[in-house]
Write an enzyme that holds these catalytic residues in place. Structure first.
Site, PDB file in Angstrom:
ATOM      1  N   ASP B  95       5.132  30.247 -31.488  1.00 61.33           N
ATOM      2  CA  ASP B  95       6.390  30.287 -31.365  1.00 61.33           C
ATOM      3  C   ASP B  95       7.412  30.476 -32.274  1.00 61.33           C
ATOM      4  O   ASP B  95       6.879  30.569 -33.540  1.00 61.33           O
ATOM      5  CB  ASP B  95       6.711  28.920 -30.516  1.00 61.33           C
ATOM      6  CG  ASP B  95       6.593  27.749 -31.406  1.00 61.33           C
ATOM      7  OD1 ASP B  95       6.068  28.002 -32.394  1.00 61.33           O
ATOM      8  OD2 ASP B  95       6.816  26.762 -31.129  1.00 61.33           O
ATOM      9  N   ASP B 269       1.615  29.558 -21.270  1.00 60.63           N
ATOM     10  CA  ASP B 269       1.027  28.701 -22.119  1.00 60.63           C
ATOM     11  C   ASP B 269       1.549  26.949 -21.712  1.00 60.63           C
ATOM     12  O   ASP B 269       2.438  27.059 -21.185  1.00 60.63           O
ATOM     13  CB  ASP B 269       1.688  28.804 -23.592  1.00 60.63           C
ATOM     14  CG  ASP B 269       3.003  28.281 -23.841  1.00 60.63           C
ATOM     15  OD1 ASP B 269       3.843  28.796 -23.459  1.00 60.63           O
ATOM     16  OD2 ASP B 269       3.245  27.035 -24.287  1.00 60.63           O
ATOM     17  N   CYS B 307     -18.122  23.494 -11.455  1.00 58.67           N
ATOM     18  CA  CYS B 307     -17.734  23.942 -12.744  1.00 58.67           C
ATOM     19  C   CYS B 307     -18.777  23.696 -13.675  1.00 58.67           C
ATOM     20  O   CYS B 307     -19.555  22.900 -13.647  1.00 58.67           O
ATOM     21  CB  CYS B 307     -16.630  22.698 -13.204  1.00 58.67           C
ATOM     22  SG  CYS B 307     -15.926  22.772 -14.813  1.00 58.67           S
ATOM     23  N   CYS B 309     -18.741  23.451 -17.200  1.00 58.88           N
ATOM     24  CA  CYS B 309     -18.010  22.913 -18.515  1.00 58.88           C
ATOM     25  C   CYS B 309     -19.119  22.135 -18.745  1.00 58.88           C
ATOM     26  O   CYS B 309     -19.803  21.541 -17.838  1.00 58.88           O
ATOM     27  CB  CYS B 309     -16.554  22.506 -18.290  1.00 58.88           C
ATOM     28  SG  CYS B 309     -16.527  20.948 -17.889  1.00 58.88           S
ATOM     29  N   CYS B 312     -19.004  18.659 -16.734  1.00 59.22           N
ATOM     30  CA  CYS B 312     -19.546  18.513 -15.362  1.00 59.22           C
ATOM     31  C   CYS B 312     -20.837  18.875 -15.416  1.00 59.22           C
ATOM     32  O   CYS B 312     -21.743  18.473 -14.381  1.00 59.22           O
ATOM     33  CB  CYS B 312     -18.569  19.623 -14.578  1.00 59.22           C
ATOM     34  SG  CYS B 312     -17.127  19.327 -14.290  1.00 59.22           S
ATOM     35  N   HIS B 337     -13.259  20.175 -20.110  1.00 52.05           N
ATOM     36  CA  HIS B 337     -12.926  20.380 -18.335  1.00 52.05           C
ATOM     37  C   HIS B 337     -11.588  21.064 -17.964  1.00 52.05           C
ATOM     38  O   HIS B 337     -11.532  22.125 -17.203  1.00 52.05           O
ATOM     39  CB  HIS B 337     -13.374  19.065 -17.677  1.00 52.05           C
ATOM     40  CG  HIS B 337     -12.894  19.519 -16.202  1.00 52.05           C
ATOM     41  ND1 HIS B 337     -13.920  20.343 -15.413  1.00 52.05           N
ATOM     42  CD2 HIS B 337     -11.900  19.076 -15.330  1.00 52.05           C
ATOM     43  CE1 HIS B 337     -13.230  20.343 -14.290  1.00 52.05           C
ATOM     44  NE2 HIS B 337     -12.143  19.898 -14.099  1.00 52.05           N
TER      45      HIS B 337
HETATM   46 ZN   LIG Z   1     -15.837  20.595 -15.712  1.00 52.56          ZN
END
Ligand SMILES: [Zn+2]
Ligand SMILES: [Zn+2]
Lengths: 605, 398
Positions: B95, B269, B307, B309, B312, B337
């Site tokens: 920015d 963002d 998920c 990630c 998870c 996550h």
């Molecule tokens: Zn996750």
């Protein structure tokens, strides 16, 4: 009974460094049947000894997510029961799933290892976090209470994240049956006082621990370990009943004085009856239990600073069939200096069988490890690299000849550097040249960057420092094992001490720059509190009709900087507030709002 | 002006204004629509660059104001910019620094010269000019940099809004002039004009003449009514050149993202996903889970089914309940996550645009998140209706 653990001593140091004991190196592993499993995730690592269990807090190795943790080569993790046991457990184990609910582990039994994502590591479970035996040990968020109410014959006292709780032998056994760690340390009456305990206290604690150990061993083999206790309990109960009966009979007799003659007869009859009852054998139905011989059992040996007690504890514990290894207690020695502590450790070791592994807590600085290794200690934990990382320090020490390329990053042969120091602010070099850790490799993250992360209060700093320090600690142990094998342990240990001197005493004081940064943060949060109030009402998901941000930094940047909560009472209060709120995403704005307010209020208080 | 990016629209939604594109920047391609996580200080909340990359993130945001304070311009020049400094080899956006000054610092005063503010270090008066902002952003080396704009609250009315709009245009000219690396860094203009359609129109006309590589819709998310917010966004995307990426600053709640994509926005963002993670709040398709609540104590499910990630794949809600807000690892896991969730959402949005089933996706998304139609935010219903998606009536229509 065949042990689930396999401890194999590969080599014992040719040159004993002290009378009696000597250093040894070997492997500590689970026997084949316990490493069953087909995929990579389930294959248990082996711990090379002398080696380390990874120190954990609430079952997680501090700062390292599972993927980052796997970059470390340690073979096991030490989990403290007191940090993972919920207040309502083992009661709430009723909802504990039979098989793993994690999709990628479907089918495998849900044990502590599955719960903590430690399937590939040896899961070693002790009662308490004994790292507090180390000098000025500090944990940033939730220090367990060290001095607790005394243990009793019926329970040990633990300091859980939700407060003090009593753990009975029965609870302990139920917990072990559910968690099924690879190794568990037997419930023991550990002395945690900071002052030297008296002889009576020491004796009592040892007797109690040995009795619990007996019961645990019986239970583990599938027998009812508490049957003797329950028989004694039953005997007490019957005696009480008889006494009660006699008393009420006497009262009745008084009331019916006119029938004296008849009553006398009755009394005689009753007396006869009582003596008959006494002779009667008390039979207690044993509670059938599932054996848990797949869990290895370590026992603590203690005796505080009393030599005779230490010898007695070691000898008596060593006699027990089925104990797979020993934890040498040093917590009861905290009143003593290091050398004195090591002397008492030696006393314990002198009376333990040589073919079983021994674990030591609290003496974790490299030169202490070297001394303990020389005495025959096999297992340590990684609380040392963790403590350095908490202080913003990065390890530079080496054992044996200086590794190639390191002269550049460690020209002053320092043991460690403090990345809080301003001098690192413009050093675009790795912490340690030649180090293969995530941060140092390919100069990915420089000293200057870590200095920046510390000064901006960013959590990646400790992630990188922890990774580096853990990696260096593992390298140190590899070289120590090699030196046992090639007979250079003593020589290199002497050289290490000559090069690096003794570990400076850890202070609890923060680095001046840390004090400045934290003060500035607090001031900023205070100043922003008013502004915060203005927008806090509209933070939330969808249901909101007013648009607020997200805006890159305005609300975000400083709210992010709000300190993680560090006090249990505060957390409890906030917790309650939060539970009053509704659940579920779109309806969650109340919660978010409250949490936010609390966080702001907290950081400015 | 010069551009260091390539903008290839690969699919357009047949119903809404949404589009799928590939934005090629100096540090690699970015699949749009894109959500950009915010790493304010040159780091994303304890997540390593390798982990961020592993989540499929192609562009991250840094804040100029913060990096200008620390490590400072000199050090950034010495080490070769923010990519090298933080070990991040993919794209960065910065920015201008102006917004932080106005919102974070007291006594910030805006004059034609620039933004005058009190140094947070020693209290002395400092001035951020368009030239200084460009110089800082050139030192940072971000693939996309933002012009310094005159920020007024979206609640402000009257002549101040128009003044800010014209000043932002003048400052854009100064930024373009001061920008030293147009061949390797892309300068985006920021459309101002508050909630006034006429001012917005004027601003777009002027700024489009400057032909910057991309445009941002600024001056929103300041507490204005959501129903006004989406109308400004939609008006802007209608008037802005369609052959350039459009960035809506500071938007990141899931439903805001979906609606704004439908209105034609390509880039977003937001600090929210990682900030809220810190308080133990995990984002899922069916809503936020406050993992600090005791009801998760015996919940042995992953945060979100499906998920992939690391949180998870490794842990149950029950375990996360015991460590969130207690151990830094808990915070890292939820941050990972939540970032994975945001990026996945945008991937799904993009795929559905490419396969021309974005309207169906929108219906399902709102149903999963709000369950009852009565709970659908009215502004979102209105906004989507304006692009031919009727959330209330049209569920079964293609
Ligand atoms: Zn996750
Ligand atoms: Zn390293």
């Amino acid at each position: 009974m065949t042990s689930p653990l396999k401890f194999q001593i590969k080599q014992t140091s040719a040159k004993p460094t002290r009378a009696g004991e000597s250093a040894r190196c070997g492997t500590f592993a689970l026997s084949q049947s316990n490493t069953a499993g087909t995929d990579q995730q389930h294959v248990k690592r082996t711990i090379e000894t002398p080696g380390c269990l990874m120190y954990s807090l609430k079952g997680a190795v501090p700062h390292l997510t599972p993927d980052n943790l796997r970059q470390q080569s340690f073979g096991g993790v030490n989990v403290s029961l007191e940090q993972i046991l919920q207040t309502d457990q083992p009661g709430s184990f009723s909802r504990w799933p039979e098989t793993s609910p994690i999709p990628q582990f479907t089918g495998s039994k849900f044990t502590l290892a599955e719960y903590l994502r430690l399937q590939d590591l040896i899961t070693f479970c002790d009662l308490r976090d004994y790292s507090y035996a180390a000098e000025n040990f500090r944990h940033p968020t939730t220090p367990p209470t060290r001095k607790l109410a005394s243990n009793t014959d019926n329970h040990a006292v633990l300091s859980t994240p939700k407060g003090i709780r009593q753990l009975t032998l029965d609870d302990y056994l139920k917990t072990v049956r559910h968690y099924r760690p690879d190794v568990v340390v037997a419930l023991a009456d550990t002395i945690a006082e900071t002052t030297a305990p008296n002889e009576k206290r020491v004796r009592k604690s040892l007797e109690r621990s040995l009795k619990w150990l007996d019961q645990i061993l019986l239970e583990r083999a599938g027998q009812d370990g508490t049957i003797e206790d329950r028989r004694a309990e039953e005997e007490k109960k019957r005696r009480r009943e008889r006494k009660e009966k006699r008393r009420s009979a006497a009262a009745a007799a008084k009331a019916a004085g006119e029938q004296q003659e008849q009553d006398q007869d009755q009394d005689q009859e009753q007396g006869a009856g009582t003596s008959k009852e006494k002779e009667e054998e008390i039979y207690i139905e044993p509670i059938p239990t599932e054996p848990w011989t797949d869990v290895g059992l370590f026992a603590a040996v203690g005796g505080a600073h009393l030599e005779e007690s230490r010898i007695w504890s070691a000898q008596e514990t060593a006699k027990k069939e089925g104990v797979d290894g020993f934890v040498i207690d040093t917590l009861s020695l905290s009143a003593l200096d290091k050398d004195a502590r090591l002397k008492h450790v030696q006393t314990s070791l002198d009376h333990l069988p040589a073919d079983k592994p021994r674990l030591l807590y609290g003496l974790h600085a490299p030169e202490d490890v070297l001394e303990a290794v020389a005495m025959g200690i096999d297992l340590f934990d990684t609380s040392y690299p963790f403590q350095l990382a908490e202080d913003g320090r990065a390890s530079l020490y080496y054992y044996g000849p200086r590794p190639a390329g390191q002269d550049k990053s460690n020209s002053k042969t320092q043991r460690s550097i403090n990345l809080w120091d301003d001098e690192h602010g413009d050093k675009f070099v790795p912490i340690l040249e030649g180090c293969r850790c995530y941060a140092c490799k390919d100069n990915k993250h420089t000293r200057a960057y870590i200095n920046h992360l510390l000064k901006t209060h960013e959590m990646l700093a400790t992630v990188l420092l922890m990774g580096h320090n853990m990696y260096q600690y593992s390298q140190f142990f590899i070289l120590v094992r090699e030196s046992i094998q090639d007979g250079t342990l003593q020589e290199k240990s002497t050289a290490f001490l000559a090069t690096f001197g003794k570990e400076p005493t850890r202070t609890l004081e923060k680095h001046p720059n840390q004090i400045i940064v934290e003060a500035a943060l607090q001031k900023r949060n205070q100043r922003l509190e008013g502004a915060e109030e203005g927008v806090v009402g509209v933070i939330g998901m969808g249901a909101s009709t007013v648009n607020t941000p997200s805006l890159g930094a305005a609300v975000g940047a400083h709210a992010e900087d709000v300190e993680m909560e560090d006090s249990e009472s505060k957390s409890k209060k906030r917790h309650e507030t939060e539970e009053a709120g509704e659940d579920g995403g779109a309806k969650d704005e109340v919660v978010e709002k409250k949490v936010k307010k609390a966080a702001v209020a907290e950081s400015s208080s | 002006m010069k551009s260091a990016l390539k903008w290839d629209v690969i699919a357009k939604c047949g119903t809404t204004k949404a589009r799928a594109a590939v934005l090629t920047l100096p540090h690699g391609p970015v699949n749009a629509p894109v959500f950009m996580p915010v790493g304010t200080q040159g780091t994303l909340k304890g997540i390593t660059p390798d982990q961020i990359e592993g989540l499929g993130c192609q562009i991250m945001l840094n804040n100029t104001y913060h990096l200008g304070l620390r490590p400072g311009q000199e050090l950034l020049d010495t080490c070769g910019g923010a990519h090298v400094f933080q070990g991040w080899n993919r794209n960065l956006l910065t920015d201008s620094g102006g917004f932080q000054m106005v919102s974070l610092l007291k006594l910030a005063e805006i004059t034609e010269k620039g933004v005058q503010f009190e140094s947070p270090h020693d209290g002395s008066l400092m001035l951020l000019t368009p030239e200084h902002s460009m110089s800082l952003q050139n030192s940072i080396g971000a693939d996309i940099m933002m012009q310094l704009d005159d920020v007024v609250s979206s609640l402000t009315t009257g002549p101040r809004v128009e003044e800010a709009m014209w000043r932002s245009i003048r400052w854009l000219d100064r930024c373009i002039k001061a920008h030293k690396k147009p061949e390797s860094q892309n300068l985006f203009a920021i459309i101002q004009g508050g909630l006034d359609p006429a001012l917005r129109k004027q601003c777009i006309e002027e700024m489009v003449k400057r032909d910057t590589p991309g445009y941002a819709i600024g001056g929103l998310s300041g507490g204005e009514e959501k129903d006004k917010f989406w109308r400004v966004v939609s008006q802007c995307t209608d008037l802005m050149p369609r052959e350039k990426p459009i960035y809506c600053m500071g938007v990141g709640y899931a439903e805001d993202l979906v609606v704004c994509v439908a209105l034609g926005v390509d880039m977003f963002d937001c600090v929210f996903p990682t900030r809220t993670a810190r308080f133990g709040n995990a984002l899922t398709a069916t809503g936020t889970l406050s993992l600090r609540q005791a009801k998760f104590k015996d919940d042995f499910r992953p945060i979100e089914e499906g998920c992939d990630c690391i949180a998870c794949k490794s842990y149950t809600r029950a375990y996360l309940y015991t460590i969130v807000t207690k151990e830094t690892v808990g915070c890292h896991l939820i941050s990972i996550h939540n970032t994975a969730y945001q990026l996945r959402l945008m991937r799904q949005v993009r795929e559905s645009i490419i396969e021309d089933r974005f309207p169906q996706f929108i219906h399902k998304f709102f149903k999963d998140l709000f369950v009852e139609k009565a709970a659908y935010p009215e502004w979102a219903v209105n906004a989507l209706k304006s692009v031919n998606v009727d959330l209330i009536q049209g569920e079964n229509q293609p």
